[in-house]
Structure formats: structure tokens, C-alpha cells
Write an enzyme that holds these catalytic residues in place. Sequence first.
Site, PDB file in Angstrom:
ATOM      1  CG  ASP A 169      -3.649  -1.424 -18.772  1.00  0.00           C
ATOM      2  OD1 ASP A 169      -2.784  -1.203 -18.095  1.00  0.00           O
ATOM      3  OD2 ASP A 169      -4.904  -0.917 -18.856  1.00  0.00           O
ATOM      4  CG  HIS A 264      -0.114   2.062 -14.801  1.00  0.00           C
ATOM      5  ND1 HIS A 264      -0.282   0.505 -14.699  1.00  0.00           N
ATOM      6  CD2 HIS A 264      -0.942   2.292 -15.675  1.00  0.00           C
ATOM      7  CE1 HIS A 264      -1.104   0.190 -15.356  1.00  0.00           C
ATOM      8  NE2 HIS A 264      -1.751   1.074 -16.208  1.00  0.00           N
ATOM      9  CG  HIS A 267       2.758   4.161 -19.417  1.00  0.00           C
ATOM     10  ND1 HIS A 267       1.897   5.220 -19.119  1.00  0.00           N
ATOM     11  CD2 HIS A 267       2.364   3.536 -20.568  1.00  0.00           C
ATOM     12  CE1 HIS A 267       1.180   5.479 -20.234  1.00  0.00           C
ATOM     13  NE2 HIS A 267       1.493   4.590 -21.158  1.00  0.00           N
ATOM     14  CG  HIS A 281      -2.214   2.651 -21.368  1.00  0.00           C
ATOM     15  ND1 HIS A 281      -1.636   3.481 -20.799  1.00  0.00           N
ATOM     16  CD2 HIS A 281      -2.559   1.724 -20.607  1.00  0.00           C
ATOM     17  CE1 HIS A 281      -1.679   3.020 -19.149  1.00  0.00           C
ATOM     18  NE2 HIS A 281      -2.352   1.822 -19.072  1.00  0.00           N
TER      19      HIS A 281
END
Length: 378
Positions: A169, A264, A267, A281
Amino acid sequence: MRKAFISPTKYVQGEDELFNLGYFVQTFGNSALLIAHPDDVKRVQAKLDFTADKFKITLVESNFRGECSREEVARLKELARENSCSCTIGLGGGKAIDTAKCVAEGEALIIVPTIAATDAPTSHSAVLYTPEGQFDDYAYFKQSPSVVMIDTTVIANAPTRFLVSGMGDALSTYFEARATSNSYSNVNAGLPCGVREGVCGPAKGTNTALVLAKFCYETLLKDGLNAKVASDCNQVTPALENIIETNILLSGLGFESGGLAAAHAIHNGLTSLEGTHHYYHGEKVAFSTIAQLVLENAAGSELDEVLEFCISVGLPVCLADIGVDSISSEELLNVAQKACIAEESIHSMPFPVTAEAVAAAIRVADQLGRNYKLAKGV
């Protein structure tokens, strides 16, 4: 140009820091609603008992049901009122932390992560789900948590996969902040909060946030591998301390005040693939960061540096690493289209982005990752 930067009022981390929790509760009053999964409470029960006794405070158990839903938030708000709680504590992983944010609504909030898997603990936002676990909405509050407290001993004894996911992340932080800065896009720190435009409306990122985001990346490269080894051994070392700070504080400040971009968003598109559902994540963000670098035609040396880092700590570098062994052109385009919806952060890239370009970037990133693993004999 209007700029904004947001951060917790206080951040503190150290070995056995939970012993000091009562001190911070005392700054608000003599009682706190403790929102935590029973398993997380059990892990630190001795420290909670010690700090409650030492500082003469009451920790009201919430019997948290595990989902950050509107119903659970309403139940816990009522519980806090019934017990005249002076503040709210969110202890554990993402769901407990987000629920605590929603209950506190930006007031008298203490966040105590028990894993370093994401940068959510420092932020002024939360994700709401239905009681069944489906996405509901985002929630934003007027300020970040009052206190973010990190007990590094607790983090060191958590499964290493959480720490590595947090590095995934954090890996995207600099590259997304750089793209957002280059495009002069808005950042989360300046989101409207219900007052007139110009007082608390959209804002760009600050130079400070970009510098912190770059330091986040540099620290990952310097200390990531040694921190992983320390976590494998359940030991607190300077490298582990640095990476905990990187995963939680540097990445948290970087994403809210520096901005999100393609990684993101990609993602989020990838989560539509069933195979990815068993991956964390940050693991999916790591691969998505490689896709962003392909999308922006980053230098080969930069791509190699990111690939080498991911391989060294065990982060995904290709689709198979996140549970996608094969993908059709139609499926890939669907992922890309989801990444490109109007409200997604991918439009903070400093050039127009199309779904076709994103699909191509994912395909190429996947091949680059597979080639790199083959060359390294992984």
C-alpha cells in the site's frame, strides 16, 4: 491555488506503548468505548487491564460485530451515550478502526492499530459496508484522529503478511502523489465538509506532502527487507520501527494530502475479479503500482527498482500473484472500465486516460512481472 494538509493531532509509537493508553484517555475523561474484535482484545488484554488500573479509567467493551455498517455505528453510538464515554478507541484492523471513526465523528478519537497492513489509521475517512459486507459509502470527518498510538511489540507479533501488505500500500504513495502534483489535481485533505465553497472546498496537495511521500518510498527501499525479516522473527528492530512508521504515518499523510492516482483506481477495478478476493488490499496495490508506471511510461530503471523491491519482500508483480491465472480481453477491459469511472482517482494522472490504455498497461505490467520473476528464478 488553494492547498490543504491534514494529519492526526498526535502520533506516538514504541515498544509496549499500549501501557500508556490510559494517559491519553484521561485527557478526555475517565471512560472510553473500546471498539475492537474480541480476538484483538484477547491479544492485548493484559496491557489493557494494566493501563485501565494504572490510570483509573473504564474501558467499555463494545462486543464489536465485525462490520463497519450504519447499523453497527448507530448501536455503538447509543452504547457510548448510555455509558457516558468520554472518548472512542478503535483497536485492531481496518473495520474496527473505521467503525470507531464513524462513532467518534472527528471528536475525541484514539486509534490503536494491531497490524501495519494499511495507511488508514491516520486518515479522516472511513468505508461503510452493509451488514452483509457489501460496499455502502465513504464517510469523511472534519479532522483526523486525535491520537494514533502504535505498540510496535504488538505489530512485531502479528503475521508478517500484514506488514508486507502494508508495504504494498505504501509503495504506491510516492508515485500517486507525484502524478497528482504534476496534474495539479485535488487531494482528499481538501474535501468539502458541508460549508460554503472556498472555506472548506477542493484543494491541491502541498509540497510537504510530496516530500513525505518520496521519503516513504525511500524508506521502503532502505528498510523493507530487514523489517520483513524482523517481523518473521517477531522482533522489534530499528528497521521494523521505520517500516511501521512508513506503512502507517508516511503513507497515510502521503495519500490524503499528496493524492491518489492510477494505482488505487486500478486496484479497485481488479477487485471485480473473483480470484483477487483472497488477497489483501496492499498486495493488489503493489501490482497496480507497476501498472501505473507502465501507463505513464516510467523509466526502465524505475520499473526495475520497483520490481526488485517487490520480489525481495514477497509482494505481487503479476496477475497470477493476486489469484488471476488467466484473463480474457473482455474481462481485462471490464477491469479497466471500472478503474476509469468518472469519480475514480485515475483522472489525477497528468494526461487523459482511457480504458483501453489502462487495459494495455495491466497486460504489459503482468508480462513484465512474469519476465522479471523468470529472470530471477523466482
